[in-house]
Scaffold this motif. Structure first.
Motif, PDB file in Angstrom:
ATOM      1  N   PRO A 138     -13.851  10.444   5.302  1.00 14.18           N
ATOM      2  CA  PRO A 138     -14.731   9.867   4.287  1.00 14.18           C
ATOM      3  C   PRO A 138     -15.938  10.744   3.972  1.00 14.18           C
ATOM      4  N   VAL A 142      -7.475   3.801   8.831  1.00  9.56           N
ATOM      5  CA  VAL A 142      -7.902   5.074   8.280  1.00  9.56           C
ATOM      6  C   VAL A 142      -7.015   5.348   7.075  1.00  9.56           C
ATOM      7  N   LYS A 143      -7.635   5.857   6.032  1.00  6.69           N
ATOM      8  CA  LYS A 143      -6.851   6.156   4.831  1.00  6.69           C
ATOM      9  C   LYS A 143      -5.783   7.200   5.129  1.00  6.69           C
ATOM     10  N   GLY A 144      -4.675   7.100   4.436  1.00  9.43           N
ATOM     11  CA  GLY A 144      -3.707   8.190   4.397  1.00  9.43           C
ATOM     12  C   GLY A 144      -2.866   8.352   5.639  1.00  9.43           C
ATOM     13  N   GLU A 145      -1.966   9.313   5.547  1.00 10.27           N
ATOM     14  CA  GLU A 145      -0.986   9.580   6.583  1.00 10.27           C
ATOM     15  C   GLU A 145      -1.413  10.777   7.405  1.00 10.27           C
ATOM     16  N   GLN A 172      -3.559   0.202   9.749  1.00 12.96           N
ATOM     17  CA  GLN A 172      -3.204  -0.063   8.351  1.00 12.96           C
ATOM     18  C   GLN A 172      -2.221  -1.231   8.236  1.00 12.96           C
ATOM     19  N   ARG A 224      -8.363  12.921   4.891  1.00 12.42           N
ATOM     20  CA  ARG A 224      -8.526  11.526   5.309  1.00 12.42           C
ATOM     21  C   ARG A 224      -9.976  11.218   5.659  1.00 12.42           C
ATOM     22  N   GLY A 252       0.780  -1.230   0.000  1.00 10.39           N
ATOM     23  CA  GLY A 252       0.000   0.000   0.000  1.00 10.39           C
ATOM     24  C   GLY A 252       0.812   1.279   0.000  1.00 10.39           C
ATOM     25  N   THR A 302      -3.938   4.864  14.122  1.00 14.30           N
ATOM     26  CA  THR A 302      -4.529   4.749  12.785  1.00 14.30           C
ATOM     27  C   THR A 302      -3.554   4.079  11.818  1.00 14.30           C
TER      28      THR A 302
END
Lengths: 326, 346
Positions: B316, B295-298, A192, B314, A140, A188
């Motif tokens: 939604p 969670v998406k992204g950094e 991932q 980030r 990813g 978070t």
């Protein structure tokens, strides 16, 4: 069916000037294809040394003093350094807590990954680069082509850990030893990485040993669990059974100490005292001094006993075993 | 629940006067340009000073006897905020009021009292103790200097502090390296309590400890709260710990408070999408074989935070307004505030 990796009565001792430190003293467990074993313990319990022993990375004054590490039936502990090097990074790989243990800070990511591929396989540079690119994509990392040309310091902590995982994946290993790979990461980002690890086991059938101090991570990730205390596995079995009905007083105490297991605002159930020094372990059960159920019989070392199918504990007065109640 | 549930600052009359109140507090860090950069700038090169907005306009009020949990991920400014509350770091903007008086306006004896009354417990029990001092010196130095205790009473005084923190006074002549991590944290607690504070800022005070030791220290914090009527600002990234200990929880993201509410309310009815994401990602011992999603992204760099709502890249649910306008912290229920534009939509 034989397990992908089986550790039998492993003993890794450190022969220091102050005395023999029995960091790992008779540890046994097995992991199957596509399964995750959670190896849980507190600092000094020997969980990391167990991982290093499997990888053949124990340095003097430490050495494997006994036992077998069977990888597909072959004993890793008896291999020469050369034979071990052919397997390490190829069939068995490790992910460290600190990704900079894996990464060289002065080399670009592509250099390091291509080197890893070519160390074990005769492939062209171009093909190796393609493999590296695919591995980065698999964990990813966005725009892997550009990221290949970056240096480790240009990545964030979570991204670096992904690169370390990608390197571990390059040869589609049969076993991955992951030593607290998410401990230094934010919640978070940890989510991932755990998602990637789960996908990996399911898709490639890699057997994984997940070393951690965090019972909550293991609860969500592992199939089986082995709890270590002072160099020994004190309890093991399927994750649900161990966490819902623990046998060993130490496991009971450990689960009781987790804040979410307690009523809000009320005192947490705590284990009194602290982990004994490995240089000066008490004879008999090493948990005796902190155990609420300790009795004179505990001065004899308790054997590992199977109290129900697949459920082992090293205790003579376990909890949650009705017919055993003394 | 005996916990005093307080309104967040700005929401009007609080039933108990706040001991600590933050009004629009910001803290910026900048690195000055070096010589080469200054020359380049003179010559017209586009060189700019880099400024980190560690804390950006935070309002917060803490009532006497309250335990406020401050939660956020690395780089969100929670430690900087804690340091400002403890008086170690002055804010760049805004005011910190201690018992209704601006910390900057205090001088002499008042300023000293304000500093002594607020003490800090640090994360690393290895780095926060002077390795060359014996425990008795570490604990006894400050009360001696500040005239809290006379020299001839010092020994029994130090013994009492050690006993209260769960240490055997027989160890008073030992050095920090002779103690384990959990015991060192107890030394840090004894040192903080020796100057008789009524407010403790705990910055990740249990993060470095093993689970079983962590439980011992958390129990000690709760016992001390009852015995000494302490107020806590408890900074942690660990939601489980915060849930267990706090009366009220404040969530920060990239320098701003995004949500604040009584602890039970946050965990049952989180309003902000970031809080919801954070809660869903926390591994819990009760949830088995779950599918982790992430969670998406950094987390964006605080050097160059996204415009509008910091969380929008980030989030939604992000829509156009989130990309341009900073959402204000607004009440969504009694004692519950959240900074999200979604709350204006319905």
């Amino acid at each position: 069916m034989t397990a992908t990796l089986e550790v039998r009565d492993l003993k890794t001792h450190f022969f220091t000037r102050a005395g023999v430190v029995r960091a790992v003293d008779g540890v046994s467990f097995a992991v199957d294809r596509g399964k995750v074993l959670g190896l849980v313990g507190e600092s000094g319990s020997g969980k990391t040394v167990t991982g290093f022993s499997i990888m053949g990375l124990v340095d003097p004054p430490g050495r494997i003093a006994g036992g077998k590490i069977l990888f597909k039936g072959r004993d890793l502990a008896s291999l020469s350094e050369e034979e071990m090097r052919a397997l390490r990074g190829n069939r068995i790989a490790m992910i460290f807590q600190d990704p900079m243990m894996t990464l060289n800070p002065v080399l670009r990511i592509d250099t390091q990954m291509i080197e890893t591929v070519q160390a074990h396989e005769r492939v062209s540079r171009e093909e190796a680069r393609q493999r590296a690119r695919d591995a980065l994509g698999q964990v990813g990392i966005p725009s892997p082509d550009e990221r290949l040309r970056s240096y480790p310091h240009q990545f964030s902590g979570g991204m670096r850990q992904r690169v370390a995982i990608a390197i571990a994946l390059l040869h589609k290993p049969d076993v991955i030893v992951a030593d607290e790979p998410t401990t230094a990461l934010d919640v978070t980002i940890q989510g991932q990485i755990l998602a990637e690890a789960q996908k990996l086991c399911r898709v490639t059938g890699t057997a994984m040993i997940w070393i951690t101090h965090d019972l909550s991570v293991v609860a969500g990730l592992a199939d089986d669990i082995a709890v270590m205390y002072a160099g020994r596995v004190v309890e093991q079995g399927p994750v649900d059974e161990v966490l819902d009905a623990p046998f060993h007083p130490y496991t009971v105490g450990l689960i009781g100490s987790v804040p979410s297991r307690n009523r809000r605002g009320e005192p947490l159930r705590q284990i009194p005292g602290m982990t004994p020094s490995l240089l000066d372990l008490p004879a008999g059960c090493t948990f005796r001094a902190r155990c609420p159920r300790a009795e004179p019989r505990c001065a004899e070392p308790p054997p590992m006993a199977e109290y129900s199918p697949g459920r082992f504990a090293r205790c003579i007065h376990p909890y949650n075993v009705p017919e055993m109640a003394a | 629940m005996s916990a005093a549930v307080q309104e967040v600052a700005g929401a009007g009359l609080a039933p108990r006067a706040p001991v600590m109140e933050l009004r629009g507090v910001s803290r910026r860090f900048s690195r000055g340009l070096d010589l080469a950069a200054k020359v380049a700038q003179r010559l017209g090169a586009p060189v700019k000073e880099e400024i980190v907005h560690a804390v950006d306009g935070v309002d917060l009020s803490i009532a006497k006897g309250e335990v406020v949990g401050l939660v956020g991920e690395s780089g969100c400014g929670k430690s900087t905020l804690g340091r400002m509350v403890a008086g170690i770091l002055p804010p760049s903007d805004g005011a910190i009021l201690w018992r209704g008086r601006d910390l900057r306006s205090l001088n002499g004896a008042d300023a000293r009292e304000a500093k002594l009354r607020t003490q800090m417990i640090f994360q690393d029990p290895y780095a926060s103790l002077n390795p060359r001092l014996k425990v008795a010196e570490i604990v006894g130095e400050a009360p001696m200097v500040h005239g809290i205790v006379r020299r001839r009473d010092l020994e029994p005084y130090v013994d009492e502090q050690m006993r209260r923190a769960g240490l055997d006074p027989a160890f008073r002549r030992r050095y920090p390296h002779q103690f384990s991590g959990g015991q060192r944290q107890r030394i840090g607690i004894a040192r903080a309590l020796a100057v008789q504070p009524d407010f403790l800022v705990c910055d990740e005070a249990v993060a470095a400890l093993d689970v079983s030791i962590q439980a011992q220290i958390l129990n000690l914090f709760m016992k001390l709260r009852r015995e000494l009527d302490l107020t806590y600002l408890f900074i942690s990234h660990d939601l489980g710990v915060v849930e267990h200990l706090s009366d009220r929880v404040v969530i920060m993201y990239l320098g701003r408070v995004v949500e604040a509410a009584p602890a039970e309310e946050v965990f049952r009815r989180a309003n902000h999408p970031y809080t919801q994401a954070l809660l869903s990602e926390v591994p819990r011992i009760e949830t088995r074989k779950r599918a982790f999603a992430g969670v998406k992204g950094e987390i964006p760099s605080p050097l160059n935070p996204p415009p509008g709502c910091h969380f929008h890249p980030r989030c939604p649910h992000a829509f156009d307004r989130c990309r341009v306008e900073r959402p204000a912290l607004k009440p969504v229920a009694a004692g519950h505030t959240s900074a999200c534009h979604l709350n204006d939509r319905t």
